[in-house]
Scaffold this active site. Structure first.
Site, PDB file in Angstrom:
ATOM      1  N   ARG A   5      20.137-114.279  34.161  1.00  0.00           N
ATOM      2  CA  ARG A   5      21.295-114.880  33.496  1.00  0.00           C
ATOM      3  C   ARG A   5      22.153-115.637  34.523  1.00  0.00           C
ATOM      4  O   ARG A   5      21.635-116.412  35.296  1.00  0.00           O
ATOM      5  CB  ARG A   5      22.072-113.840  32.715  1.00  0.00           C
ATOM      6  CG  ARG A   5      21.321-113.349  31.461  1.00  0.00           C
ATOM      7  CD  ARG A   5      22.182-112.512  30.568  1.00  0.00           C
ATOM      8  NE  ARG A   5      21.521-112.217  29.299  1.00  0.00           N
ATOM      9  CZ  ARG A   5      22.031-111.411  28.378  1.00  0.00           C
ATOM     10  NH1 ARG A   5      23.190-110.803  28.597  1.00  0.00           N
ATOM     11  NH2 ARG A   5      21.387-111.197  27.248  1.00  0.00           N
ATOM     12  N   SER A   6      23.458-115.402  34.551  1.00  0.00           N
ATOM     13  CA  SER A   6      24.310-116.232  35.420  1.00  0.00           C
ATOM     14  C   SER A   6      24.189-115.923  36.901  1.00  0.00           C
ATOM     15  O   SER A   6      24.744-116.663  37.721  1.00  0.00           O
ATOM     16  CB  SER A   6      25.771-116.133  34.989  1.00  0.00           C
ATOM     17  OG  SER A   6      25.999-116.941  33.861  1.00  0.00           O
ATOM     18  N   ALA A   7      23.491-114.865  37.274  1.00  0.00           N
ATOM     19  CA  ALA A   7      23.197-114.695  38.699  1.00  0.00           C
ATOM     20  C   ALA A   7      22.364-115.866  39.204  1.00  0.00           C
ATOM     21  O   ALA A   7      22.309-116.127  40.407  1.00  0.00           O
ATOM     22  CB  ALA A   7      22.468-113.376  38.941  1.00  0.00           C
TER      23      ALA A   7
END
Length: 395
Positions: free
Chosen positions: A69-71
């Site tokens: 995801r946003s990592a």
């Protein structure tokens, strides 16, 4: 429980086990590097969320990868910072100098550094893209370029949850001619042997586990943790900038769909192992296993120098950003004041802390509703901090 820990970091093993017994973990891995050497490498559970608790499905293996995801944003940011380090990209140049169409609707003064610091003013789209449209890099870039800003670029900050990926990917393409997945694979992941991809190759698809939602565990008082009223209202209001930013792709894509995983969404659909995430961050601040280092000290300084802080117009809570990475703060507690990295909504976390020479990677198949400060990741970070405190105090 599988894997190894340096004796000094046995507390991380304890915290990791407690994630399964007390915090609702289903399948996960955590890896920590210290001064370029692995000191924690733990994994447990099933790699597929559906197989947990019923004895079905494959168990988590050392090479199991999961969606970040946003990592992913921290990986993508490294691409732009590396281009700047090489003298190929000017952080103070207008985005329009590389991408003329982006000047539309008063965005001609938006700088490259504004993109990295979530100050570009385009965290949402007036018309959300479908998953198929979002996976088309040209369509995504065109939509962001045509979007009128929600504030004058550079004057405020708000988390660009989905649009960040198209912004960064298009800048990489304009400067290098490569798509973001190719650039990351060749220039970032391969040189340091980090198993991280933006656009999962067919040859690696067998390594990726299936993800799904999990509820927060019931507390000792019989309740589940709830967001603040203000935060709940922001996420519940379909007209809020918060909902619009996270809803820039609508309907939400199926994260287990092979086509989605093969797409190159530089803000949301990276795939990686815990070791790959930790190893990448270790390579930003030093040599890994005596090998190559990606960032110079000056680039590390840029990554962790505050560029945005205060109330976030999208996330509602106060946030702190360097150039492309979240910094230690309320929204994303990391190891210490000098840490930089990025969480993924619902679980994943990767970061580096130059002062302690620590790099951290955590991935999970159980996705929570929270955007930052996942309690499972935070328990592991606290255990690392405590281990370092005991070591430095001579205990």
């Amino acid at each position: 429980m599988n894997g190894t820990t340096d004796p000094r970091f046995e507390g991380v093993r304890t915290a990791f086990a407690e994630n399964f017994t007390a915090r609702g973990e289903r399948g996960a891995a955590v890896v920590v590097y210290e001064a370029g050497h692995k000191v924690v490498d733990l994994y447990a559970g099933s790699r597929n969320i559906e197989g947990v608790g019923v004895g079905e499905g494959p168990r988590w293996e050392p090479g199991t990868a999961q969606i970040l995801r946003s990592a992913t944003k921290g990986v993508a940011a490294a691409a732009l910072l590396l281009l700047h380090q090489r003298g190929e990209l000017d952080l103070d140049a207008p985005v329009g100098a590389y991408w003329p169409a982006f000047k539309a609707h008063g965005k001609e003064h938006a700088r490259v550094r504004d993109v990295l610091a979530h100050r570009a003013g385009v965290p949402a789209l007036d018309r959300p893209l479908t998953p198929a449209e979002a996976a088309d890099p040209e369509r995504g870039a065109a939509a962001v370029a045509a979007q009128a800003p929600f504030w004058a670029p550079g004057t405020d900050h708000g988390y660009h949850a989905q649009t960040y990926g198209w912004l960064v990917a298009e800048l990489v393409r304009r400067v290098t001619g490569d798509d973001i997945g190719t650039f990351v694979a060749r220039e970032i992941a391969a040189p340091v042997a980090a198993d991280v991809w933006i656009g999962l190759p067919d040859a690696q698809a067998h390594r990726a586990g299936r993800v799904g939602p999990v509820e927060a565990p019931v507390t000792a008082g019989g309740l589940r943790a709830r967001p603040s009223r203000r935060l709940a209202a922001a996420y519940g209001d379909p007209h809020s900038l918060t909902r619009r930013a996270f809803g820039s792709v609508d309907p939400a894509p199926d994260e287990n769909d092979p086509a989605y995983r093969a797409a190159q969404l530089a803000g949301s659909n990276g795939i990686g192992t815990a070791d790959g995430l930790a190893r990448l961050y270790a390579s930003l601040i030093g040599e890994v296993d005596g090998g190559r280092r990606l960032f110079t000290p000056e680039t590390v300084r840029l990554a962790r120098t505050e560029a945005s802080s205060g109330p976030d117009r999208v996330l509602v809570v106060p946030t702190r950003f360097g150039l492309g990475h979240m910094l230690h703060g309320v929204a994303s507690p990391l190891l210490g004041p000098g840490s930089f990295g990025h969480p993924g909504r619902g679980g994943a976390l990767g970061f580096a802390d130059p002062e302690s020479c620590i790099a951290f990677g955590y991935v999970t198949n159980g996705m929570r509703t929270g955007v930052t400060a996942d309690p499972r990741a935070q328990a592991l970070v606290r255990a690392v901090r405590e281990a370092l405190g005991r070591h430095h105090s001579g205990a």
